[in-house]
Motif scaffolding. Structure first.
Motif, PDB file in Angstrom:
ATOM      1  N   SER A 164       7.013  -1.250   4.029  1.00 41.76           N
ATOM      2  CA  SER A 164       6.432  -1.342   4.733  1.00 41.76           C
ATOM      3  C   SER A 164       7.232  -1.357   7.068  1.00 41.76           C
ATOM      4  O   SER A 164       8.207  -1.611   6.581  1.00 41.76           O
ATOM      5  CB  SER A 164       6.675  -3.314   4.856  1.00 41.76           C
ATOM      6  OG  SER A 164       6.236  -3.670   6.567  1.00 41.76           O
ATOM      7  N   GLY A 176       0.233  -2.632  -2.637  1.00 40.88           N
ATOM      8  CA  GLY A 176       0.090  -2.255  -0.858  1.00 40.88           C
ATOM      9  C   GLY A 176      -1.606  -1.497  -1.443  1.00 40.88           C
ATOM     10  O   GLY A 176      -1.776  -0.930   0.286  1.00 40.88           O
ATOM     11  N   TYR A 179      -3.314  -1.888   1.725  1.00 34.30           N
ATOM     12  CA  TYR A 179      -2.660  -1.272   2.797  1.00 34.30           C
ATOM     13  C   TYR A 179      -2.392   0.025   3.052  1.00 34.30           C
ATOM     14  O   TYR A 179      -1.409   0.016   3.950  1.00 34.30           O
ATOM     15  CB  TYR A 179      -1.939  -2.637   3.247  1.00 34.30           C
ATOM     16  CG  TYR A 179      -2.377  -4.193   3.089  1.00 34.30           C
ATOM     17  CD1 TYR A 179      -2.269  -5.374   3.600  1.00 34.30           C
ATOM     18  CD2 TYR A 179      -2.373  -5.028   1.723  1.00 34.30           C
ATOM     19  CE1 TYR A 179      -2.917  -6.388   3.537  1.00 34.30           C
ATOM     20  CE2 TYR A 179      -2.031  -5.699   1.349  1.00 34.30           C
ATOM     21  CZ  TYR A 179      -2.205  -7.108   2.760  1.00 34.30           C
ATOM     22  OH  TYR A 179      -2.507  -8.197   2.294  1.00 34.30           O
ATOM     23  N   LEU A 183       0.720   1.255   5.776  1.00 34.33           N
ATOM     24  CA  LEU A 183       1.963   1.615   4.399  1.00 34.33           C
ATOM     25  C   LEU A 183       2.885   3.130   5.027  1.00 34.33           C
ATOM     26  O   LEU A 183       2.104   4.462   5.079  1.00 34.33           O
ATOM     27  CB  LEU A 183       1.640   1.153   3.304  1.00 34.33           C
ATOM     28  CG  LEU A 183       1.490  -0.823   3.244  1.00 34.33           C
ATOM     29  CD1 LEU A 183       1.426  -0.579   1.621  1.00 34.33           C
ATOM     30  CD2 LEU A 183       2.651  -1.393   3.896  1.00 34.33           C
ATOM     31  N   THR A 245       2.017  -4.092   9.465  1.00 31.41           N
ATOM     32  CA  THR A 245       1.210  -4.654   8.507  1.00 31.41           C
ATOM     33  C   THR A 245       1.805  -5.854   8.284  1.00 31.41           C
ATOM     34  O   THR A 245       2.907  -6.375   8.715  1.00 31.41           O
ATOM     35  CB  THR A 245       1.320  -3.863   6.589  1.00 31.41           C
ATOM     36  OG1 THR A 245       0.682  -4.486   5.958  1.00 31.41           O
ATOM     37  CG2 THR A 245       2.522  -3.795   6.662  1.00 31.41           C
TER      38      THR A 245
END
Length: 248
Positions: A164, A176, A179, A183, A245
């Motif tokens: 992150s 993850g 996202y 990342l 994020t």
């Protein structure tokens, strides 16, 4: 005022017609500069090269003065890798990161020891992976270590695949995926999976470069040193930084 210390040369800049200003990373006195009289002469140029390990003697009328330096060469790491442009680029990048990020005259013996380990490793097979690990250790020594031991979102710790950019904590592959565009990739060799390789090193340089810039350079309105940017370009990981994020 006078001291003697072990040191690594970080940079050399002309000063006047014959002198130079030399930046050192010393074991006990941190990043420290000094004036070298006659430093531009042929006899001394070989001593004052970035990456050289030296025994340094500094003297000044007051501790806060620039002072003068005299150094004796112990080892020329640059000469060892002169025929390999990638390894030479790593040496230049490490010296530039130390000069640009370390506070002046603040002792960090661990940074000095870590730089020596890296310089010795430049002749080894896995020098590029060692370089990425060195930057991680450098961040940690200056108070900005990453947590790559467990998933920040509670996922499987055996499949850590991302970091992150907001928290500097690892994120598992499953947690993850939604996202992944936001990342940073986590190369497997940093968490015990695989031996590395150019692509993985490129991911590692993207990872450490993001946090170096955020924590150590951006607060002082400075970009990553150009030598560090050139090293990253050699490993084909020159994309932009991801957005932050919501993963903690």
């Amino acid at each position: 005022m006078k001291w003697d210390d072990e040191a690594v040369v970080l940079s050399v800049r002309p000063h006047g017609e014959a002198a130079t200003i030399v930046q050192l990373l010393t074991r006990q006195h941190g990043r420290h500069a000094g004036l070298v009289r006659g430093g531009q002469g042929a006899r001394q140029r070989g001593v004052y090269q970035a990456g050289n390990r030296v025994v340094a003697s500094w003297s000044g009328r007051l501790p806060e003065h620039l002072g003068t330096l005299e150094c004796e060469l112990e080892c020329s790491y640059a000469a060892r890798v002169l025929d390999d442009s990638d390894r030479l680029a790593a040496l230049s990048a490490a010296a530039a990161v130390c000069e640009g990020a370390m506070p002046e005259r603040e002792p960090h013996p661990a940074c000095f020891e870590g730089l020596l380990v890296l310089l010795e490793a430049l002749e080894g097979e896995h020098w590029a992976e060692v370089y990425v690990r060195w930057e991680l250790a450098f961040l940690a020594e200056l108070g900005f270590g990453l947590d790559l031991t467990a998933c920040a979102a509670g996922g499987d710790n055996d499949q850590l695949a991302y970091v992150s950019p907001r928290s500097g904590r690892a994120v598992s592959l499953s947690a993850g995926i939604p996202y992944k565009e936001k990342l940073l990739p986590l190369p497997g060799f940093l968490v015990g999976r695989g031996e590395g390789g150019r692509s993985a090193v490129g991911e590692g340089l993207e990872l450490t470069g993001f946090f170096l810039e955020r924590h150590l350079f951006h607060p002082h309105d400075k970009p990553l040193p150009s030598a560090r940017q050139r090293l990253a370009q050699r490993f084909d990981r020159s994309g932009g930084a991801p957005e932050t994020t919501s993963i903690t």
